[in-house]
Design a protein around this motif. Structure first.
Motif, PDB file in Angstrom:
ATOM      1  N   ALA A   9      -7.315  -5.491  -7.303  1.00 21.97           N
ATOM      2  CA  ALA A   9      -7.336  -5.307  -8.754  1.00 21.97           C
ATOM      3  C   ALA A   9      -5.924  -5.113  -9.285  1.00 21.97           C
ATOM      4  O   ALA A   9      -5.331  -4.036  -9.142  1.00 21.97           O
ATOM      5  CB  ALA A   9      -8.207  -4.104  -9.120  1.00 21.97           C
ATOM      6  N   HIS A  10      -5.391  -6.161  -9.870  1.00 24.54           N
ATOM      7  CA  HIS A  10      -4.091  -6.095 -10.549  1.00 24.54           C
ATOM      8  C   HIS A  10      -4.200  -6.917 -11.832  1.00 24.54           C
ATOM      9  O   HIS A  10      -4.418  -8.117 -11.777  1.00 24.54           O
ATOM     10  CB  HIS A  10      -2.981  -6.649  -9.641  1.00 24.54           C
ATOM     11  N   PRO A  11      -4.045  -6.248 -12.988  1.00 35.75           N
ATOM     12  CA  PRO A  11      -4.299  -6.942 -14.252  1.00 35.75           C
ATOM     13  C   PRO A  11      -3.183  -7.888 -14.698  1.00 35.75           C
ATOM     14  O   PRO A  11      -3.394  -8.667 -15.629  1.00 35.75           O
ATOM     15  CB  PRO A  11      -4.471  -5.798 -15.258  1.00 35.75           C
ATOM     16  N   LYS A  15       3.465 -10.358 -13.404  1.00 36.69           N
ATOM     17  CA  LYS A  15       4.578  -9.406 -13.543  1.00 36.69           C
ATOM     18  C   LYS A  15       4.758  -8.544 -12.307  1.00 36.69           C
ATOM     19  O   LYS A  15       5.646  -7.697 -12.253  1.00 36.69           O
ATOM     20  CB  LYS A  15       4.330  -8.483 -14.745  1.00 36.69           C
ATOM     21  N   SER A  16       3.876  -8.720 -11.333  1.00 36.79           N
ATOM     22  CA  SER A  16       3.893  -7.862 -10.154  1.00 36.79           C
ATOM     23  C   SER A  16       5.070  -8.165  -9.237  1.00 36.79           C
ATOM     24  O   SER A  16       5.400  -9.321  -8.987  1.00 36.79           O
ATOM     25  CB  SER A  16       2.578  -8.068  -9.387  1.00 36.79           C
ATOM     26  N   ARG A  17       5.695  -7.102  -8.718  1.00 37.66           N
ATOM     27  CA  ARG A  17       6.733  -7.275  -7.698  1.00 37.66           C
ATOM     28  C   ARG A  17       6.166  -7.014  -6.309  1.00 37.66           C
ATOM     29  O   ARG A  17       6.583  -7.618  -5.341  1.00 37.66           O
ATOM     30  CB  ARG A  17       7.897  -6.303  -7.950  1.00 37.66           C
ATOM     31  N   ILE A  18       5.240  -6.058  -6.236  1.00 36.01           N
ATOM     32  CA  ILE A  18       4.735  -5.626  -4.926  1.00 36.01           C
ATOM     33  C   ILE A  18       3.462  -6.391  -4.526  1.00 36.01           C
ATOM     34  O   ILE A  18       3.434  -7.044  -3.479  1.00 36.01           O
ATOM     35  CB  ILE A  18       4.422  -4.103  -4.939  1.00 36.01           C
ATOM     36  N   HIS A  19       2.429  -6.275  -5.333  1.00 32.64           N
ATOM     37  CA  HIS A  19       1.124  -6.814  -4.911  1.00 32.64           C
ATOM     38  C   HIS A  19       1.103  -8.332  -4.793  1.00 32.64           C
ATOM     39  O   HIS A  19       0.349  -8.888  -4.009  1.00 32.64           O
ATOM     40  CB  HIS A  19       0.007  -6.316  -5.830  1.00 32.64           C
ATOM     41  N   PRO A  66      -2.465  -1.241  -7.937  1.00 33.10           N
ATOM     42  CA  PRO A  66      -1.381  -0.352  -8.356  1.00 33.10           C
ATOM     43  C   PRO A  66      -1.986   0.943  -8.902  1.00 33.10           C
ATOM     44  O   PRO A  66      -3.105   0.930  -9.422  1.00 33.10           O
ATOM     45  CB  PRO A  66      -0.686  -1.147  -9.464  1.00 33.10           C
ATOM     46  N   PHE A  67      -1.265   2.043  -8.756  1.00 34.02           N
ATOM     47  CA  PHE A  67      -1.697   3.334  -9.302  1.00 34.02           C
ATOM     48  C   PHE A  67      -1.423   3.294 -10.800  1.00 34.02           C
ATOM     49  O   PHE A  67      -0.274   3.091 -11.220  1.00 34.02           O
ATOM     50  CB  PHE A  67      -0.860   4.428  -8.631  1.00 34.02           C
ATOM     51  N   PHE A  68      -2.454   3.429 -11.599  1.00 32.53           N
ATOM     52  CA  PHE A  68      -2.327   3.429 -13.065  1.00 32.53           C
ATOM     53  C   PHE A  68      -2.822   4.766 -13.592  1.00 32.53           C
ATOM     54  O   PHE A  68      -3.996   5.084 -13.440  1.00 32.53           O
ATOM     55  CB  PHE A  68      -3.194   2.317 -13.676  1.00 32.53           C
ATOM     56  N   LEU A 106      -2.732   1.400  -2.134  1.00 34.68           N
ATOM     57  CA  LEU A 106      -2.177   1.372  -3.484  1.00 34.68           C
ATOM     58  C   LEU A 106      -0.658   1.438  -3.476  1.00 34.68           C
ATOM     59  O   LEU A 106      -0.040   1.855  -2.493  1.00 34.68           O
ATOM     60  CB  LEU A 106      -2.772   2.506  -4.322  1.00 34.68           C
ATOM     61  N   SER A 107      -0.102   1.004  -4.595  1.00 35.18           N
ATOM     62  CA  SER A 107       1.338   1.165  -4.805  1.00 35.18           C
ATOM     63  C   SER A 107       1.512   2.103  -5.986  1.00 35.18           C
ATOM     64  O   SER A 107       0.698   2.127  -6.910  1.00 35.18           O
ATOM     65  CB  SER A 107       1.989  -0.186  -5.099  1.00 35.18           C
ATOM     66  N   ALA A 108       2.587   2.887  -5.929  1.00 32.34           N
ATOM     67  CA  ALA A 108       2.874   3.844  -6.996  1.00 32.34           C
ATOM     68  C   ALA A 108       4.346   3.745  -7.349  1.00 32.34           C
ATOM     69  O   ALA A 108       5.200   3.665  -6.469  1.00 32.34           O
ATOM     70  CB  ALA A 108       2.537   5.264  -6.533  1.00 32.34           C
ATOM     71  N   ALA A 152       7.743   2.449  -5.761  1.00 36.69           N
ATOM     72  CA  ALA A 152       7.730   1.000  -6.028  1.00 36.69           C
ATOM     73  C   ALA A 152       8.803   0.586  -7.041  1.00 36.69           C
ATOM     74  O   ALA A 152       9.378  -0.493  -6.916  1.00 36.69           O
ATOM     75  CB  ALA A 152       6.347   0.575  -6.527  1.00 36.69           C
ATOM     76  N   HIS A 153       9.070   1.460  -8.020  1.00 36.32           N
ATOM     77  CA  HIS A 153      10.053   1.098  -9.052  1.00 36.32           C
ATOM     78  C   HIS A 153      11.437   0.836  -8.458  1.00 36.32           C
ATOM     79  O   HIS A 153      12.199   0.037  -8.984  1.00 36.32           O
ATOM     80  CB  HIS A 153      10.180   2.219 -10.094  1.00 36.32           C
ATOM     81  N   ARG A 154      11.753   1.579  -7.390  1.00 39.58           N
ATOM     82  CA  ARG A 154      13.095   1.468  -6.815  1.00 39.58           C
ATOM     83  C   ARG A 154      13.193   0.462  -5.692  1.00 39.58           C
ATOM     84  O   ARG A 154      14.264   0.273  -5.136  1.00 39.58           O
ATOM     85  CB  ARG A 154      13.530   2.823  -6.257  1.00 39.58           C
TER      86      ARG A 154
HETATM   87  C1  LIG Z   1      -0.282   1.298 -17.193  1.00 38.10           C
HETATM   88  C2  LIG Z   1       0.514   1.761 -16.022  1.00 38.10           C
HETATM   89  C3  LIG Z   1       0.290   3.034 -15.509  1.00 38.10           C
HETATM   90  C4  LIG Z   1       1.006   3.473 -14.405  1.00 38.10           C
HETATM   91  N1  LIG Z   1       0.754   4.718 -13.923  1.00 38.10           N
HETATM   92  C5  LIG Z   1       1.408   5.151 -12.814  1.00 38.10           C
HETATM   93  C6  LIG Z   1       1.108   6.430 -12.259  1.00 38.10           C
HETATM   94  O1  LIG Z   1       0.244   7.167 -12.726  1.00 38.10           O
HETATM   95  N2  LIG Z   1       1.805   6.819 -11.167  1.00 38.10           N
HETATM   96  C7  LIG Z   1       2.772   6.040 -10.596  1.00 38.10           C
HETATM   97  O2  LIG Z   1       3.339   6.454  -9.591  1.00 38.10           O
HETATM   98  N3  LIG Z   1       3.053   4.814 -11.101  1.00 38.10           N
HETATM   99  C8  LIG Z   1       2.392   4.367 -12.194  1.00 38.10           C
HETATM  100  N4  LIG Z   1       2.672   3.113 -12.712  1.00 38.10           N
HETATM  101  C9  LIG Z   1       3.616   2.237 -11.988  1.00 38.10           C
HETATM  102  C10 LIG Z   1       2.847   1.251 -11.115  1.00 38.10           C
HETATM  103  O3  LIG Z   1       2.015   1.916 -10.185  1.00 38.10           O
HETATM  104  C11 LIG Z   1       3.811   0.319 -10.367  1.00 38.10           C
HETATM  105  O4  LIG Z   1       4.546  -0.387 -11.336  1.00 38.10           O
HETATM  106  C12 LIG Z   1       3.082  -0.634  -9.478  1.00 38.10           C
HETATM  107  O5  LIG Z   1       2.427   0.065  -8.437  1.00 38.10           O
HETATM  108  C13 LIG Z   1       4.018  -1.663  -8.852  1.00 38.10           C
HETATM  109  O6  LIG Z   1       3.253  -2.705  -8.240  1.00 38.10           O
HETATM  110  P1  LIG Z   1       3.373  -4.207  -8.783  1.00 38.10           P
HETATM  111  O7  LIG Z   1       4.808  -4.612  -8.681  1.00 38.10           O
HETATM  112  O8  LIG Z   1       2.488  -5.022  -7.886  1.00 38.10           O
HETATM  113  O9  LIG Z   1       2.875  -4.225 -10.204  1.00 38.10           O
HETATM  114  C14 LIG Z   1       1.985   2.648 -13.820  1.00 38.10           C
HETATM  115  C15 LIG Z   1       2.214   1.373 -14.345  1.00 38.10           C
HETATM  116  C16 LIG Z   1       1.490   0.931 -15.436  1.00 38.10           C
HETATM  117  C17 LIG Z   1       1.754  -0.445 -15.990  1.00 38.10           C
END
Ligand SMILES: Cc1cc2nc3c(=O)[nH]c(=O)nc-3n(C[C@H](O)[C@H](O)[C@H](O)COP(=O)(O)O)c2cc1C
Length: 204
Positions: A9-11, A15-19, A66-68, A106-108, A152-154
């Motif tokens: 599940a990735h909406p 735009k995803s870098r990880i998944h 991803p953790f949302f 999950l990724s966070a 994941a951001h870094r």
């Molecule tokens: C709507 C939204 C909510 C998010 N909430 C969290 C969160 O609660 N905790 C966290 O660590 N990261 C949060 N993030 C960051 C995402 O988890 C992260 O960008 C994602 O896991 C990276 O994977 P991707 O590159 O496949 O998108 C959030 C991102 C979005 C867009």
């Protein structure tokens, strides 16, 4: 050999870098099904009989997301709300999922240190997934500690490549059936039990 269903599940995969990188690394293994929920149900119109049939045909359900907001993306919640029906998944007659296992992969964006008492997010990732853990329990499933890709951001290219290689190795490890659920049951994250083994499986 456990049959593995990955509920992905990735909406916004574009735009995803990880998944996006993980999804490209799903190994072809017998009994492993990769199911992209946002691709299947862009209108959130989940086909309940189809999903229940998929669940019935697998032993380990991997929720990959991803953790949302400390939780799952909304389609995965919608999937839970619709598919885990009373009288099927839980309740006196609801025994379809008994004995199966439930694993979050999950990724966070937040770093591991942020997910602890006194840390920026105050709770561990596993604690934040308490509603999912109890949902699995209510359905008679074994809840495995979550496998988390944190920070994941870094993450830059070498880190992302390593995460993708570990993902591939994790699915092989799970498919091999040599993860002892009882041994890992109480860990905050599955990572501490498996990451050293995954790294040993990945060529340096
Ligand atoms: C709507 C939204 C909510 C998010 N909430 C969290 C969160 O609660 N905790 C966290 O660590 N990261 C949060 N993030 C960051 C995402 O988890 C992260 O960008 C994602 O896991 C990276 O994977 P991707 O590159 O496949 O998108 C959030 C991102 C979005 C867009």
């Amino acid at each position: 050999v456990p049959r593995i269903l990955i509920l992905f599940a990735h909406p916004a995969l574009e735009k995803s870098r990880i998944h996006r990188r993980l999804a490209a690394r799903v190994p072809r293994l017998p009994g492993l099904t990769f199911h992209d929920l946002y691709e299947a149900y862009p209108d959130f119109d989940v086909d309940v009989p189809r999903e229940q049939a998929l669940l019935a045909a697998h032993d380990l359900v991997v929720l990959q997301h991803p953790f949302f907001w400390y939780s799952t993306p909304p389609l995965l919640k919608q999937w839970i709300d619709l598919v885990l029906e009373h009288g099927w998944a839980y309740g006196a007659a609801g025994t379809a999922l008994r004995g199966k296992a439930w694993l979050h992969l999950l990724s966070a964006g937040g770093r591991l240190e942020a997910y602890q008492r006194g840390g920026h997010n105050r709770f561990t990732i596993r604690e934040l997934l308490a509603p999912c853990e109890q949902t699995a329990r209510l359905c008679g499933m074994t809840f495995l500690p979550p496998y988390a890709i944190t920070g994941a951001h870094r993450m830059q290219e070498p880190d992302i490549e390593r995460a993708a290689a570990r993902y591939d190795a994790l699915l092989h490890l799970l498919h091999g059936g040599d993860l002892d659920a009882a041994t890992v049951a109480d860990l905050p994250l599955l990572n501490e039990a498996v990451d050293p083994r995954l790294d040993a499986m990945v060529p340096a």
